[in-house]
Design a protein around this motif. Structure first.
Motif, PDB file in Angstrom:
ATOM      1  N   PHE A 135     -12.133   5.956  -8.550  1.00 44.48           N
ATOM      2  CA  PHE A 135     -12.262   7.222  -9.283  1.00 44.48           C
ATOM      3  C   PHE A 135     -12.662   8.326  -8.309  1.00 44.48           C
ATOM      4  CE2 PHE A 135     -13.282   4.174 -12.788  1.00 44.48           C
ATOM      5  CZ  PHE A 135     -12.228   4.525 -13.629  1.00 44.48           C
ATOM      6  N   ARG A 136     -12.064   9.499  -8.514  1.00 47.70           N
ATOM      7  CA  ARG A 136     -12.386  10.673  -7.705  1.00 47.70           C
ATOM      8  C   ARG A 136     -12.523  11.901  -8.591  1.00 47.70           C
ATOM      9  NH1 ARG A 136      -9.036   7.822  -4.155  1.00 47.70           N
ATOM     10  NH2 ARG A 136      -9.831   7.663  -1.996  1.00 47.70           N
ATOM     11  N   ARG A 137     -13.263  12.902  -8.054  1.00 51.31           N
ATOM     12  CA  ARG A 137     -13.251  14.253  -8.613  1.00 51.31           C
ATOM     13  C   ARG A 137     -12.775  15.174  -7.501  1.00 51.31           C
ATOM     14  NH1 ARG A 137     -17.719  12.876 -11.928  1.00 51.31           N
ATOM     15  NH2 ARG A 137     -17.010  12.933 -14.078  1.00 51.31           N
ATOM     16  N   GLY A 138     -11.603  15.722  -7.710  1.00 52.08           N
ATOM     17  CA  GLY A 138     -11.002  16.475  -6.629  1.00 52.08           C
ATOM     18  C   GLY A 138     -10.718  15.537  -5.470  1.00 52.08           C
ATOM     19  N   GLU A 139     -11.219  15.867  -4.294  1.00 51.56           N
ATOM     20  CA  GLU A 139     -11.047  15.018  -3.123  1.00 51.56           C
ATOM     21  C   GLU A 139     -12.227  14.075  -2.913  1.00 51.56           C
ATOM     22  OE1 GLU A 139      -8.220  15.018  -1.312  1.00 51.56           O
ATOM     23  OE2 GLU A 139      -7.469  16.434  -2.811  1.00 51.56           O
ATOM     24  N   THR A 140     -13.213  14.150  -3.781  1.00 47.59           N
ATOM     25  CA  THR A 140     -14.454  13.392  -3.572  1.00 47.59           C
ATOM     26  C   THR A 140     -14.391  12.039  -4.260  1.00 47.59           C
ATOM     27  OG1 THR A 140     -15.713  15.453  -3.458  1.00 47.59           O
ATOM     28  CG2 THR A 140     -16.959  13.415  -3.839  1.00 47.59           C
ATOM     29  N   LEU A 180     -11.848  13.758 -13.768  1.00 41.84           N
ATOM     30  CA  LEU A 180     -11.829  12.434 -13.146  1.00 41.84           C
ATOM     31  C   LEU A 180     -10.391  11.952 -12.984  1.00 41.84           C
ATOM     32  CD1 LEU A 180     -14.097  10.437 -12.254  1.00 41.84           C
ATOM     33  CD2 LEU A 180     -13.636   9.192 -14.375  1.00 41.84           C
ATOM     34  N   THR A 181     -10.069  11.426 -11.798  1.00 38.42           N
ATOM     35  CA  THR A 181      -8.753  10.844 -11.560  1.00 38.42           C
ATOM     36  C   THR A 181      -8.914   9.394 -11.118  1.00 38.42           C
ATOM     37  OG1 THR A 181      -8.662  11.555  -9.246  1.00 38.42           O
ATOM     38  CG2 THR A 181      -7.745  13.051 -10.904  1.00 38.42           C
ATOM     39  N   LEU A 182      -7.844   8.625 -11.310  1.00 43.01           N
ATOM     40  CA  LEU A 182      -7.808   7.227 -10.905  1.00 43.01           C
ATOM     41  C   LEU A 182      -6.657   7.036  -9.940  1.00 43.01           C
ATOM     42  CD1 LEU A 182      -8.694   4.240 -11.224  1.00 43.01           C
ATOM     43  CD2 LEU A 182      -7.149   4.103 -13.202  1.00 43.01           C
ATOM     44  N   GLY A 183      -6.957   6.495  -8.758  1.00 38.14           N
ATOM     45  CA  GLY A 183      -5.928   6.283  -7.753  1.00 38.14           C
ATOM     46  C   GLY A 183      -6.367   5.231  -6.760  1.00 38.14           C
ATOM     47  N   ALA A 184      -5.646   5.136  -5.660  1.00 37.62           N
ATOM     48  CA  ALA A 184      -5.944   4.125  -4.646  1.00 37.62           C
ATOM     49  C   ALA A 184      -7.153   4.525  -3.809  1.00 37.62           C
ATOM     50  CB  ALA A 184      -4.736   3.938  -3.742  1.00 37.62           C
ATOM     51  N   LEU A 185      -7.958   3.534  -3.424  1.00 39.96           N
ATOM     52  CA  LEU A 185      -9.071   3.796  -2.520  1.00 39.96           C
ATOM     53  C   LEU A 185      -8.560   4.325  -1.195  1.00 39.96           C
ATOM     54  CD1 LEU A 185     -12.045   3.651  -1.705  1.00 39.96           C
ATOM     55  CD2 LEU A 185     -11.700   1.220  -1.172  1.00 39.96           C
ATOM     56  N   GLY A 186      -7.528   3.737  -0.657  1.00 47.65           N
ATOM     57  CA  GLY A 186      -6.930   4.227   0.587  1.00 47.65           C
ATOM     58  C   GLY A 186      -7.652   3.722   1.827  1.00 47.65           C
ATOM     59  N   THR A 187      -6.962   3.801   2.948  1.00 47.58           N
ATOM     60  CA  THR A 187      -7.479   3.243   4.199  1.00 47.58           C
ATOM     61  C   THR A 187      -8.703   3.986   4.708  1.00 47.58           C
ATOM     62  OG1 THR A 187      -5.243   2.520   4.785  1.00 47.58           O
ATOM     63  CG2 THR A 187      -6.864   2.649   6.563  1.00 47.58           C
ATOM     64  N   VAL A 188      -8.679   5.320   4.670  1.00 48.81           N
ATOM     65  CA  VAL A 188      -9.774   6.108   5.253  1.00 48.81           C
ATOM     66  C   VAL A 188     -11.076   5.834   4.516  1.00 48.81           C
ATOM     67  CG1 VAL A 188     -10.645   8.433   5.672  1.00 48.81           C
ATOM     68  CG2 VAL A 188      -8.242   7.890   6.136  1.00 48.81           C
ATOM     69  N   ALA A 217       0.813  -1.221   0.000  1.00 52.37           N
ATOM     70  CA  ALA A 217       0.000   0.000   0.000  1.00 52.37           C
ATOM     71  C   ALA A 217       0.842   1.264   0.000  1.00 52.37           C
ATOM     72  CB  ALA A 217      -0.952  -0.017   1.196  1.00 52.37           C
ATOM     73  N   GLY A 218       1.930   1.286   0.750  1.00 55.40           N
ATOM     74  CA  GLY A 218       2.738   2.502   0.846  1.00 55.40           C
ATOM     75  C   GLY A 218       3.516   2.843  -0.399  1.00 55.40           C
ATOM     76  N   ARG A 219       3.551   1.941  -1.381  1.00 53.96           N
ATOM     77  CA  ARG A 219       4.315   2.205  -2.600  1.00 53.96           C
ATOM     78  C   ARG A 219       3.435   2.416  -3.824  1.00 53.96           C
ATOM     79  NH1 ARG A 219       9.345  -1.727  -3.353  1.00 53.96           N
ATOM     80  NH2 ARG A 219       9.408  -0.419  -5.218  1.00 53.96           N
ATOM     81  N   MET A 220       2.118   2.540  -3.631  1.00 54.05           N
ATOM     82  CA  MET A 220       1.242   2.770  -4.772  1.00 54.05           C
ATOM     83  C   MET A 220       1.489   4.156  -5.377  1.00 54.05           C
ATOM     84  SD  MET A 220      -2.377   0.999  -3.707  1.00 54.05           S
ATOM     85  CE  MET A 220      -2.510   1.875  -2.162  1.00 54.05           C
ATOM     86  N   ALA A 221       1.254   4.261  -6.666  1.00 58.87           N
ATOM     87  CA  ALA A 221       1.485   5.516  -7.382  1.00 58.87           C
ATOM     88  C   ALA A 221       0.423   6.547  -7.011  1.00 58.87           C
ATOM     89  CB  ALA A 221       1.456   5.265  -8.889  1.00 58.87           C
ATOM     90  N   PRO A 222       0.736   7.832  -7.154  1.00 61.91           N
ATOM     91  CA  PRO A 222      -0.280   8.866  -6.939  1.00 61.91           C
ATOM     92  C   PRO A 222      -1.355   8.799  -8.007  1.00 61.91           C
ATOM     93  CG  PRO A 222       1.727   9.823  -7.842  1.00 61.91           C
ATOM     94  CD  PRO A 222       2.049   8.392  -7.519  1.00 61.91           C
ATOM     95  N   PRO A 223      -2.492   9.447  -7.787  1.00 64.96           N
ATOM     96  CA  PRO A 223      -3.574   9.412  -8.782  1.00 64.96           C
ATOM     97  C   PRO A 223      -3.140   9.984 -10.124  1.00 64.96           C
ATOM     98  CG  PRO A 223      -4.362  10.265  -6.676  1.00 64.96           C
ATOM     99  CD  PRO A 223      -2.867  10.187  -6.569  1.00 64.96           C
ATOM    100  N   VAL A 224      -3.775   9.494 -11.191  1.00 63.56           N
ATOM    101  CA  VAL A 224      -3.523   9.994 -12.545  1.00 63.56           C
ATOM    102  C   VAL A 224      -4.837  10.503 -13.130  1.00 63.56           C
ATOM    103  CG1 VAL A 224      -1.559   8.484 -12.953  1.00 63.56           C
ATOM    104  CG2 VAL A 224      -3.856   7.686 -13.524  1.00 63.56           C
ATOM    105  N   THR A 225      -4.744  11.484 -13.988  1.00 64.96           N
ATOM    106  CA  THR A 225      -5.923  12.032 -14.646  1.00 64.96           C
ATOM    107  C   THR A 225      -6.409  11.069 -15.723  1.00 64.96           C
ATOM    108  OG1 THR A 225      -5.196  14.297 -14.245  1.00 64.96           O
ATOM    109  CG2 THR A 225      -6.831  13.963 -15.988  1.00 64.96           C
ATOM    110  N   VAL A 226      -7.710  10.854 -15.766  1.00 67.54           N
ATOM    111  CA  VAL A 226      -8.299   9.994 -16.788  1.00 67.54           C
ATOM    112  C   VAL A 226      -8.750  10.877 -17.939  1.00 67.54           C
ATOM    113  CG1 VAL A 226     -10.031   8.252 -17.296  1.00 67.54           C
ATOM    114  CG2 VAL A 226      -9.075   8.418 -14.995  1.00 67.54           C
ATOM    115  N   SER A 227      -8.049  10.800 -19.044  1.00 67.36           N
ATOM    116  CA  SER A 227      -8.376  11.610 -20.217  1.00 67.36           C
ATOM    117  C   SER A 227      -9.325  10.829 -21.118  1.00 67.36           C
ATOM    118  CB  SER A 227      -7.094  11.965 -20.970  1.00 67.36           C
ATOM    119  OG  SER A 227      -6.486  10.788 -21.477  1.00 67.36           O
TER     120      SER A 227
END
Length: 472
Positions: free
Chosen positions: A403-408, A368-376, A338-348
């Motif tokens: 998928f997220r939009r901003g922080e959501t 729209l961005t694609l990234g890790a769901l994360g613990t929280v 989990a600690g080595r996952m890449a940061p979110p990327v923009t979905v074009s």
């Protein structure tokens, strides 16, 4: 540009090139091939041969030149290649390596940039096969350099005739063909070429080797590569069988391995299987070093000790944890660290690749961005009603793509969850918002296809590595 001063060689005809291509399939009914063409004799010969081969089968070729922008004349040379191919009705595109260049390891970085640019161009156009013009002498040089570097059997097998990556299959049909024969092929087509002076620069190991000559005959080096290739193929066959019998690979990007069966496997098979799993699940393009895999194998029994054994072990961005199985079975859970996952990327509009593991394809709304769901967010969703976490091991939850939009947080496809206002209207295709398709597409395969290509006598092709679609 030159055509002179070379051994005359023998031009390849249509029938011989078809024999070289046949074991590297299968192909579509009307095959579309990409060819990486630098402007040298080797890649131009390949482009012209591949174009004739594809047209005869109702398909076509698209040529790509990578301009590394390392020499002042490189852009003009790429334009000249485009001009030559346009005269033959072959589409051509120049792909430029942009941005700062490294001060050290320039040749390796340029090679990786070339592969990345070519793979991305193929992915964007839906092309399945990328042909590269490595030939007989290239293979011998590769083996010589790997001998000098102390490579094991895998390295000494040389370059594979076919190797499937996450986005495209690399095909090298010319490995049995001499450089002189490729020069003769260009002359038979009436095709001039460009000699790149950097190929002989003594600042690079391969350039020094070309100037100084090989210490051993080409035939000896290729015979050694063939022996190593057969040994590699036998090992890869055993690994593929072991994966099929003892591994469950999940579309959420994790794997479950029968630990007792793993312990009973021959050490080389177990090591290779773990290396492939770690690379694929850890988002790495290459398998980890054998020494690191050996340390993991030695440490695995400690996961089941009752006196303070490790909770997790790591390898190449992947973690290994024990998992309870029915009837007291020992199961090994392998998943992304989990600690080595890449940061979110923009979905074009063309999609996105995230963390070396997941590919999003298709339409996407703005921002729209694609990234890790994360613990929280994983904990928050787990506390909600109707979210399908129960079927997944808890350590996997934070590693799921979201998928997220901003922080959501707006969607977690593998949980079949999305915020209500953004759900696509199921009864109105083509209207409203739709989510990109998301698939587990690791950069490297867990296991190769368990076969060598069927070849005709006299054609020396190397082991084929299959894509992630035939892992199990």
């Amino acid at each position: 540009m030159t055509n002179a001063g070379e051994s005359r060689g023998t031009a390849l005809n249509e029938a011989l090139f078809a024999r070289l291509m046949a074991p590297l399939g299968p192909y579509e009914t009307a095959p579309v091939l990409a060819v990486g063409v630098s402007g040298g004799r080797d890649s131009l010969a390949l482009t012209l041969l591949a174009d004739r081969w594809a047209r005869a089968r109702g398909g076509h070729v698209i040529a790509f030149t990578v301009d590394h922008a390392l020499r002042p004349e490189s852009a003009a040379e790429a334009a000249q290649v485009g001009h030559w191919l346009a005269g033959r009705g072959i589409p051509h595109t120049t792909l430029t390596w942009e941005g700062p260049k490294p001060a050290t390891g320039l040749q390796a970085a340029a090679r990786q940039a070339r592969h990345d640019l070519l793979a991305a161009a193929c992915r964007a156009r839906g092309i399945l096969h990328l042909c590269l013009a490595h030939h007989r002498e290239d293979q011998a040089e590769t083996v010589a350099l790997r001998l000098e570097g102390g490579s094991g059997a895998d390295g000494l097998a040389g370059m594979a005739a076919a190797r499937a990556l996450a986005d495209v299959r690399l095909l090298r049909p010319l490995l049995p063909v001499s450089r002189a024969d490729l020069g003769a092929t260009c002359r038979a087509f009436g095709q001039p070429w460009i000699d790149d002076p950097s190929n002989l620069m003594t600042r690079y190991a391969r350039g020094r080797l070309r100037r100084e000559g090989l210490a051993r005959p080409v035939d000896d080096l290729l015979a050694q590569a063939a022996d190593a290739g057969r040994a590699r193929a036998a090992l890869e066959t055993a690994v593929a069988v072991a994966v099929a019998h003892h591994v469950m690979l999940a579309p959420e990007g994790y794997a479950v391995v029968a630990a007792d069966a793993l312990a009973r496997l021959p050490r080389p098979v177990a090591s290779r299987m773990l290396a492939g799993l770690a690379a694929a699940l850890g988002g790495q393009p290459y398998a980890p070093a054998s020494a690191a895999v050996g340390r993991l194998l030695a440490a695995l029994p400690g996961l089941w000790t009752t006196d303070g054994g490790s909770l997790a072990l790591t390898l190449a961005g992947c973690q290994a944890r024990r998992l309870a199985g029915a009837g007291g079975r020992r199961l090994l859970l392998l998943l992304r660290q989990a600690g080595r996952m890449a940061p979110p990327v923009t979905v074009s509009g063309g999609g996105a690749r995230w963390d070396g593991r997941f590919q999003a394809v298709g339409a996407a709304g703005a921002g729209l961005t694609l990234g890790a769901l994360g613990t929280v967010d994983a904990r928050r969703l787990a506390a909600s009603d109707g979210v399908a976490f129960a079927r997944l091991p808890k350590p996997v939850w934070p590693t799921l793509p979201a998928f997220r939009r901003g922080e959501t947080l707006v969607a977690v496809p593998h949980l079949d969850w999305a915020v209500e206002p953004l759900r696509p209207p199921p009864a109105l295709p083509g209207r409203g918002e739709t989510w990109p398709r998301l698939a587990f597409r690791p950069l490297s395969p867990v296991a190769p296809s368990p076969f060598l290509p069927t070849v005709e006598a006299g054609l020396d092709v190397m082991a084929v590595v299959s894509d992630a679609g035939v892992i199990i």
